[in-house]
Design a protein around this motif. Structure first.
Motif, PDB file in Angstrom:
ATOM      1  N   LEU A 193       0.836  -1.215   0.000  1.00 27.14           N
ATOM      2  CA  LEU A 193       0.000   0.000   0.000  1.00 27.14           C
ATOM      3  C   LEU A 193       0.867   1.260   0.000  1.00 27.14           C
ATOM      4  N   LEU A 215       2.319   2.038  -3.468  1.00 27.39           N
ATOM      5  CA  LEU A 215       1.294   2.638  -4.332  1.00 27.39           C
ATOM      6  C   LEU A 215       1.097   4.110  -3.960  1.00 27.39           C
ATOM      7  N   PHE A 234       2.117  11.268 -10.017  1.00 22.69           N
ATOM      8  CA  PHE A 234       0.829  11.559 -10.659  1.00 22.69           C
ATOM      9  C   PHE A 234       0.473  13.035 -10.698  1.00 22.69           C
ATOM     10  N   PHE A 294      -5.082  13.378   0.608  1.00 25.44           N
ATOM     11  CA  PHE A 294      -4.268  12.182   0.525  1.00 25.44           C
ATOM     12  C   PHE A 294      -2.910  12.412   1.190  1.00 25.44           C
ATOM     13  N   MET A 352      -3.298  12.571   4.850  1.00 29.61           N
ATOM     14  CA  MET A 352      -3.511  11.272   5.499  1.00 29.61           C
ATOM     15  C   MET A 352      -2.211  10.483   5.567  1.00 29.61           C
ATOM     16  N   SER A 400      -8.914   5.531  18.503  1.00 30.65           N
ATOM     17  CA  SER A 400      -9.842   5.725  17.393  1.00 30.65           C
ATOM     18  C   SER A 400     -10.023   4.423  16.615  1.00 30.65           C
ATOM     19  N   LEU A 401      -8.938   3.666  16.423  1.00 31.59           N
ATOM     20  CA  LEU A 401      -9.082   2.400  15.696  1.00 31.59           C
ATOM     21  C   LEU A 401      -9.924   1.398  16.489  1.00 31.59           C
ATOM     22  N   LEU A 434     -13.473   2.233  16.085  1.00 37.76           N
ATOM     23  CA  LEU A 434     -13.937   1.815  14.757  1.00 37.76           C
ATOM     24  C   LEU A 434     -14.267   0.320  14.760  1.00 37.76           C
ATOM     25  N   ARG A 488      -4.079   3.701 -13.123  1.00 38.10           N
ATOM     26  CA  ARG A 488      -3.717   4.872 -12.342  1.00 38.10           C
ATOM     27  C   ARG A 488      -4.705   5.100 -11.214  1.00 38.10           C
ATOM     28  N   VAL A 536      -4.133   2.633  -8.452  1.00 39.11           N
ATOM     29  CA  VAL A 536      -2.946   2.943  -7.651  1.00 39.11           C
ATOM     30  C   VAL A 536      -3.288   3.957  -6.568  1.00 39.11           C
ATOM     31  N   ILE A 537      -4.083   4.961  -6.945  1.00 39.22           N
ATOM     32  CA  ILE A 537      -4.460   5.961  -5.947  1.00 39.22           C
ATOM     33  C   ILE A 537      -5.510   5.401  -4.999  1.00 39.22           C
ATOM     34  N   LEU A 559      -6.464   2.423  -3.868  1.00 38.65           N
ATOM     35  CA  LEU A 559      -6.226   1.411  -2.837  1.00 38.65           C
ATOM     36  C   LEU A 559      -5.736   2.015  -1.515  1.00 38.65           C
ATOM     37  N   PRO A 560      -4.590   2.732  -1.530  1.00 33.27           N
ATOM     38  CA  PRO A 560      -4.168   3.341  -0.253  1.00 33.27           C
ATOM     39  C   PRO A 560      -5.132   4.415   0.235  1.00 33.27           C
ATOM     40  N   TYR A 561      -5.768   5.120  -0.712  1.00 31.08           N
ATOM     41  CA  TYR A 561      -6.698   6.191  -0.362  1.00 31.08           C
ATOM     42  C   TYR A 561      -7.862   5.635   0.456  1.00 31.08           C
ATOM     43  N   TRP A 590      -8.052   2.771   1.981  1.00 26.73           N
ATOM     44  CA  TRP A 590      -7.561   2.182   3.240  1.00 26.73           C
ATOM     45  C   TRP A 590      -7.442   3.262   4.318  1.00 26.73           C
ATOM     46  N   LEU A 591      -6.810   4.389   3.936  1.00 23.92           N
ATOM     47  CA  LEU A 591      -6.594   5.445   4.927  1.00 23.92           C
ATOM     48  C   LEU A 591      -7.895   6.136   5.314  1.00 23.92           C
ATOM     49  N   LEU A 592      -8.814   6.277   4.348  1.00 24.49           N
ATOM     50  CA  LEU A 592     -10.121   6.853   4.680  1.00 24.49           C
ATOM     51  C   LEU A 592     -10.809   5.982   5.711  1.00 24.49           C
ATOM     52  N   LEU A 593     -10.783   4.673   5.439  1.00 26.50           N
ATOM     53  CA  LEU A 593     -11.506   3.732   6.294  1.00 26.50           C
ATOM     54  C   LEU A 593     -10.863   3.604   7.672  1.00 26.50           C
ATOM     55  N   PHE A 594      -9.523   3.510   7.715  1.00 29.35           N
ATOM     56  CA  PHE A 594      -8.880   3.198   8.989  1.00 29.35           C
ATOM     57  C   PHE A 594      -8.180   4.379   9.651  1.00 29.35           C
ATOM     58  N   PHE A 595      -8.205   5.530   8.985  1.00 32.65           N
ATOM     59  CA  PHE A 595      -7.589   6.682   9.650  1.00 32.65           C
ATOM     60  C   PHE A 595      -8.563   7.845   9.830  1.00 32.65           C
ATOM     61  N   PRO A 652     -12.293   6.547  11.742  1.00 29.75           N
ATOM     62  CA  PRO A 652     -12.163   6.399  13.201  1.00 29.75           C
ATOM     63  C   PRO A 652     -12.254   7.719  13.962  1.00 29.75           C
ATOM     64  N   PHE A 653     -11.707   8.798  13.369  1.00 34.84           N
ATOM     65  CA  PHE A 653     -11.789  10.086  14.066  1.00 34.84           C
ATOM     66  C   PHE A 653     -13.222  10.575  14.155  1.00 34.84           C
TER      67      PHE A 653
END
Lengths: 279, 295
Positions: A79, A82, A90, A99, A102, A117-118, A121, B4, B7-8, B10-12, B14-19, B22-23
């Motif tokens: 991850l 990527l 990009f 992004f 984060m 926080s996790l 969740l 393209r 690529v953006i 997948l990490p995007y 993941w971070l939305l969901l787990f970072f 949660p806040f």
């Protein structure tokens, strides 16, 4: 004049490194102490290493932590690569600011906040969707990937931005598709960054106490959690033995990695010189 | 094109969901009421009846009011900021000379010296904190050494003091201070200093009027990397500090694990986050400039 200045620099170095290393060396030294009182020298002994390897609680926790660290490092490297690629190559895309935010925020976020926080969740999600069922290895791994993918992304991004794009452009001009360019050109060049990213993610996961304490469940105590509960009660010599083993492994790993990289760098420089010379 | 996006995405995601999400949940729970159940808080939205109009919104500011009424939380917050500030300054005081000496040493040595700074960072954080217990305790290394020297005739109590907390934070976060400082000082144009010297400037003055101002971005980055995590630090004050020390990270931990008061713990997290939002944003802008300027 110059001598005086280099003396000042030398004293800075000596002081700085003494501060960094005396505590670590004291751990190693007293791990061979026969006396139970950690800081009173009672003669040389390897008794505590034997005790350590009889302590199944520590061994189980170490095995659990190593497994989590390996899965975490692999996930975070995928991850994070990527993410680093997206940030470095990009240009501007929609939501790039969020992004980038984060990616950098987890690097400095206090661990108690990330952990709490996790956990909330996971609890809310279990309540709403029935997933995850209880907490343990999977929740710790997810939490660690979230934390460490940022480190990998930052390493990969900085490697990519210092990299000449002309190689990738040349391959593209010759008709290679983007995915092929990435696999055949970019990936091999940034592979040292991937290795250091993987190792960093591995050690951070192996070392994390706070986040793991929040998101772990009964029966899934990681190594730092076991160490912490022992250390809270005071010093104990088998922890010194454990520390010595970990320090030696890390030192060995870093030495090997440093040596390999130095070797590669030299080889690359030689190749470059040859290539430019024959031009 | 779709590659393209993937690529953006997948990490995007993941971070939305787990970072990020949660806040939002922490924010939500900080406004809910404690209840004895699992999960131990009341939902914000409740369906009291059949119709849509029966939705009741249970927004409760009580947790935040509680934080301001009880002096303990305010004291913990002020104390954490103070501890973090002092430790950051101490780390700068030790880290700057070290980074400077490495950046000005022989290029052949720089790589190895830098590796030596990072090496402790790769070994367990917890065990490095633990090492200081053995050094600082009453019959520990440092007291024994001072007794042997004859400087003191009674052991000094060093463990479980604020001094030990400062020391632990400085020790553990020193690599984070040295790295950005080194990166900055190493890039610096040394010819400026030579020019100053040729014009008769004394070394100390040249340092104060050239090196120091030019290295300010590195100083800021290093200080942020130490200060922000130090404010919420839990392990170091828990192991080295006084048992009644008020650090906000410790308070949050106690509320959550010992008192099982999730809403209050969430409110503490939100307040801590609000305080740290400004330095975090500042750090991010500085990071963005750094990586943006390269391309």
């Amino acid at each position: 004049m110059n001598g005086k200045r280099s003396l000042v620099r030398l004293s800075f170095l000596v002081f700085g490194f003494a501060f960094l290393y005396i505590p670590i060396l004291s751990l190693v030294f007293y791990s061979f102490n026969k006396s139970r009182l950690v800081t009173v020298w009672g003669g040389f002994s390897t008794e505590w290493y034997g005790r350590l390897f009889e302590n199944t609680q520590i061994l189980d926790a170490a095995w659990l932590s190593l497994r989590i660290a390996a899965i975490n490092a692999t996930g975070a490297t995928i991850l994070g690569t990527l993410a680093g690629l997206a940030l470095a190559r990009f240009g501007r895309f929609r939501g790039r600011t969020l992004f980038a935010g984060m990616i950098t925020a987890p690097l400095v976020m206090p661990e108690v906040i990330t952990g709490l926080s996790l956990l909330l969740l996971f609890v809310a999600s279990e309540h709403a969707f029935g997933w995850p069922e209880g907490r343990g290895v999977s929740t710790i791994t997810i939490a660690h990937i979230t934390l460490t993918l940022s480190y990998v992304a930052v390493i990969v991004q900085s490697r990519l931005s210092s990299l000449d794009v002309s190689l990738e452009e040349a391959a593209m001009d010759l008709g290679a598709r983007p995915a092929k360019v990435f696999l055949l050109i970019t990936l091999p060049i940034i592979s040292p960054a991937l290795v250091s990213g993987w190792l960093l993610a591995f050690t951070i996961s192996l070392d994390d106490l706070v986040i793991a304490s929040f998101v772990s469940g009964p029966g899934s105590s990681t190594l730092p959690m076991v160490i912490f509960s022992k250390v809270r009660l005071g010093v104990s010599p088998d922890i010194n033995a454990l520390a010595t083993i970990m320090v030696s492994l890390v030192t060995l790993g870093v030495l090997i990695a440093g040596f390999v990289m130095l070797h590669r760098d030299r080889a690359r420089q030689r190749d470059m010189q040859l290539a430019l010379g024959s031009d | 094109m779709s590659g393209r996006t993937a690529v953006i995405a997948l990490p995007y995601l993941w971070l939305l969901l787990f970072f990020v999400i949660p806040f939002v949940i922490v924010l939500k729970i900080s406004f809910s009421e404690t209840q004895i159940a699992m999960p131990p808080y009341q939902p914000l939205l409740q369906w009291a009846g059949e119709r849509l109009a029966d939705i009741r919104l249970n927004v409760n500011f009580g947790n935040f009011l509680y934080l301001f009424e009880d002096r303990l939380y305010l004291l913990a917050l002020v104390n954490s900021l103070q501890v973090a500030t002092v430790s950051t300054l101490l780390a700068l005081l030790i880290g700057y000379p070290l980074a400077y000496a490495i950046a000005r040493s022989d290029p052949r040595w720089r790589g190895i010296l830098l590796m030596l700074v990072i090496l402790p960072f790769w070994t367990s954080f917890l065990l490095r904190v633990y090492a200081w217990i053995g050094i600082l305790k009453n019959n520990g290394l440092l007291n024994n050494f001072l007794l042997w020297l004859g400087v003191i005739d009674q052991p000094i109590v060093m463990l479980q003091t604020d001094f030990a907390t400062y020391l632990g934070i400085v020790y553990c976060y020193l690599p984070f201070m040295v790295m950005p400082l080194y990166a900055n000082l190493e890039k610096m144009d040394v010819t400026l200093l030579e020019a100053a010297e040729d014009l008769g400037c004394r070394p100390l003055r040249a340092f104060a009027s050239i090196t120091l101002p030019l290295s300010l971005p590195g100083v800021v980055a290093g200080c942020m990397l130490v200060f922000i995590p130090a404010v919420g630090e839990y392990v170091i004050p828990a192991l080295l500090g006084p048992s009644d020390s008020l650090m906000i990270g410790k308070v949050l931990w106690t509320e959550f694990f010992n008192n099982r008061d999730w809403p209050v713990a969430s409110a503490v997290a939100i307040v801590l986050l609000l305080i740290l939002v400004a330095p975090i944003m500042y750090f991010q802008r500085a990071q963005g400039r750094e990586s943006g300027g390269r391309r």
